[in-house]
Enzyme design. Structure first.
Site, PDB file in Angstrom:
ATOM      1  N   HIS A   1       0.951  -1.510  -0.033  1.00  0.00           N
ATOM      2  CA  HIS A   1       0.043  -0.286   0.013  1.00  0.00           C
ATOM      3  C   HIS A   1       0.959   1.117   0.336  1.00  0.00           C
ATOM      4  O   HIS A   1       1.467   1.077   0.262  1.00  0.00           O
ATOM      5  CB  HIS A   1      -1.299  -0.379   1.005  1.00  0.00           C
ATOM      6  CG  HIS A   1      -2.410  -0.967   0.976  1.00  0.00           C
ATOM      7  ND1 HIS A   1      -2.923  -1.045   1.889  1.00  0.00           N
ATOM      8  CD2 HIS A   1      -1.947  -1.747   0.008  1.00  0.00           C
ATOM      9  CE1 HIS A   1      -3.885  -2.173   1.299  1.00  0.00           C
ATOM     10  NE2 HIS A   1      -3.381  -2.754   0.298  1.00  0.00           N
TER      11      HIS A   1
ATOM     12  N   GLU B   1       0.736   4.224   1.639  1.00  0.00           N
ATOM     13  CA  GLU B   1       1.535   4.239   3.108  1.00  0.00           C
ATOM     14  C   GLU B   1       2.315   3.431   3.402  1.00  0.00           C
ATOM     15  O   GLU B   1       3.539   3.872   4.148  1.00  0.00           O
ATOM     16  CB  GLU B   1       0.293   3.970   4.326  1.00  0.00           C
ATOM     17  CG  GLU B   1      -1.198   5.108   3.307  1.00  0.00           C
ATOM     18  CD  GLU B   1      -1.871   4.013   2.636  1.00  0.00           C
ATOM     19  OE1 GLU B   1      -1.955   3.267   2.042  1.00  0.00           O
ATOM     20  OE2 GLU B   1      -3.485   4.318   3.312  1.00  0.00           O
TER      21      GLU B   1
ATOM     22  N   CYS C   1      -6.490   1.549   5.016  1.00  0.00           N
ATOM     23  CA  CYS C   1      -6.872   1.218   5.614  1.00  0.00           C
ATOM     24  C   CYS C   1      -6.465   0.521   7.138  1.00  0.00           C
ATOM     25  O   CYS C   1      -5.791   0.840   7.373  1.00  0.00           O
ATOM     26  CB  CYS C   1      -7.035  -0.834   4.644  1.00  0.00           C
ATOM     27  SG  CYS C   1      -5.071  -0.804   5.159  1.00  0.00           S
TER      28      CYS C   1
ATOM     29  N   CYS D   1      -3.030  -0.142   7.091  1.00  0.00           N
ATOM     30  CA  CYS D   1      -1.878   1.340   6.840  1.00  0.00           C
ATOM     31  C   CYS D   1      -2.486   1.750   8.421  1.00  0.00           C
ATOM     32  O   CYS D   1      -1.099   2.481   8.844  1.00  0.00           O
ATOM     33  CB  CYS D   1      -1.989   1.586   5.565  1.00  0.00           C
ATOM     34  SG  CYS D   1      -1.567   0.564   4.195  1.00  0.00           S
TER      35      CYS D   1
HETATM   36  O1  LIG Z   1      -5.031   2.180   2.476  1.00  0.00           O
HETATM   37  C1  LIG Z   1      -4.881   1.874   1.480  1.00  0.00           C
HETATM   38  C2  LIG Z   1      -6.007   0.782   0.505  1.00  0.00           C
HETATM   39  C3  LIG Z   1      -5.767   0.373  -0.580  1.00  0.00           C
HETATM   40  N1  LIG Z   1      -4.344   0.714  -0.975  1.00  0.00           N
HETATM   41  C4  LIG Z   1      -4.706   0.404  -2.700  1.00  0.00           C
HETATM   42  C5  LIG Z   1      -4.080  -1.656  -2.614  1.00  0.00           C
HETATM   43  C6  LIG Z   1      -5.173  -2.184  -3.920  1.00  0.00           C
HETATM   44  O2  LIG Z   1      -3.822  -1.304  -4.783  1.00  0.00           O
HETATM   45  C7  LIG Z   1      -5.761  -0.430  -4.172  1.00  0.00           C
HETATM   46  C8  LIG Z   1      -7.126  -1.008  -4.174  1.00  0.00           C
HETATM   47  O3  LIG Z   1      -7.877  -1.421  -4.847  1.00  0.00           O
HETATM   48  P1  LIG Z   1      -9.604  -1.418  -5.694  1.00  0.00           P
HETATM   49  O4  LIG Z   1      -9.116  -2.120  -6.502  1.00  0.00           O
HETATM   50  O5  LIG Z   1      -9.540  -0.422  -5.132  1.00  0.00           O
HETATM   51  O6  LIG Z   1     -10.252  -2.261  -4.225  1.00  0.00           O
HETATM   52  O7  LIG Z   1      -5.350   0.451  -2.948  1.00  0.00           O
HETATM   53  C9  LIG Z   1      -3.607   1.544  -0.409  1.00  0.00           C
HETATM   54  O8  LIG Z   1      -2.024   2.010  -1.145  1.00  0.00           O
HETATM   55  N2  LIG Z   1      -4.329   2.105   0.453  1.00  0.00           N
END
Ligand SMILES: O=c1ccn([C@H]2C[C@H](O)[C@@H](COP(=O)(O)O)O2)c(=O)[nH]1
Length: 232
Positions: free
Chosen positions: A84, A86, A111, A114
């Protein structure tokens, strides 16, 4: 009077710090190869200096070898592999700087995983742009932990603080106009859903300024915050 003359020459439409930091996060997001959601993060220390940036990507040397699928068997989706934004910003910064007390500017609400990292690393604030997964348990858990941790503040990037903030937000939201759904509508009727879910029409949107410059006056490449993907 000399003093007055020089102050008359001061630019007033400069990019304020918060807008610059979020713009860097937006720009970092565009380095992502994720076809669906590009996330960018910019870590700023207490002296207002950027100490690290990150975007969502596959682990080093794994890029191109792992899937970007959203659906399918767990091992065949991106979720189990992707680093991610972060995490990358914190890891990148940690090589040269102390991340304790830093503020994270991030294009998507962090998320739960993170958030754990953000808390444990001692960050003091999270400023986010988009909260499209606000209904998911992951985001709810994040907010619960951030509230409990107390030391952390989190706030949505605010268009009220300065006019420029609005332009950075629009850069992100502009991609709504390029989503398939909206694209078919005449420009002024295209629906604009801001990150809080409020809808406006295109005619209510302020012109892009700072972010438009980042994209040489063209609309930003799709950042893929699509209305239909708001509920996962
Ligand atoms: O806090 C976060 C949450 C998600 N991500 C990244 C991980 C994935 O590459 C995308 C999410 O994919 P979706 O197709 O929208 O489910 O975002 C992040 O970097 N940081």
């Amino acid at each position: 009077s000399d003093c007055l003359q020089s102050s008359d020459l001061t630019r007033t439409d400069f990019l304020v710090d918060t807008d610059y930091f979020m713009a860097v996060a937006v720009l970092s997001a565009q380095r992502s190869k994720d076809p669906n959601t590009q996330v960018g993060a910019c870590l700023v220390n207490q002296d207002n200096k950027i100490v690290g940036t990150g975007h969502n990507c596959m682990p080093n040397d794994c890029e191109g070898k792992l899937p970007w699928n959203r659906e399918g068997a767990k091992l065949d989706t991106k979720y189990i592999y992707v680093c991610h934004a972060e995490l990358n910003a914190i890891v990148n910064a940690s090589a040269n700087a102390d991340v304790k007390g830093c503020t994270m500017y991030v294009t998507l609400f962090p998320c739960n995983e993170c958030t754990k990292l953000i808390i444990q690393a001692g960050l003091k604030e999270v400023v986010y742009l988009c909260d499209k997964y606000h209904k998911t348990p992951e985001t709810k858990a994040s907010k619960k932990m951030l509230d409990m941790a107390g030391i952390l503040e989190y706030e949505r990037f605010d268009s009220i603080k300065s006019d420029k903030n609005i332009s950075v937000r629009c850069a992100w939201e502009e991609n709504f106009f390029y989503s398939e759904k909206n694209h078919k509508l005449p420009s002024k009727h295209r629906v604009h859903n801001d990150v809080m879910g409020n809808s406006q029409t295109n005619s209510q949107i302020l012109p892009l300024t700072a972010a438009a410059h980042l994209h040489h006056g063209k609309p930003p490449p799709a950042l893929q915050v699509k209305i239909e993907q708001q509920d996962r």
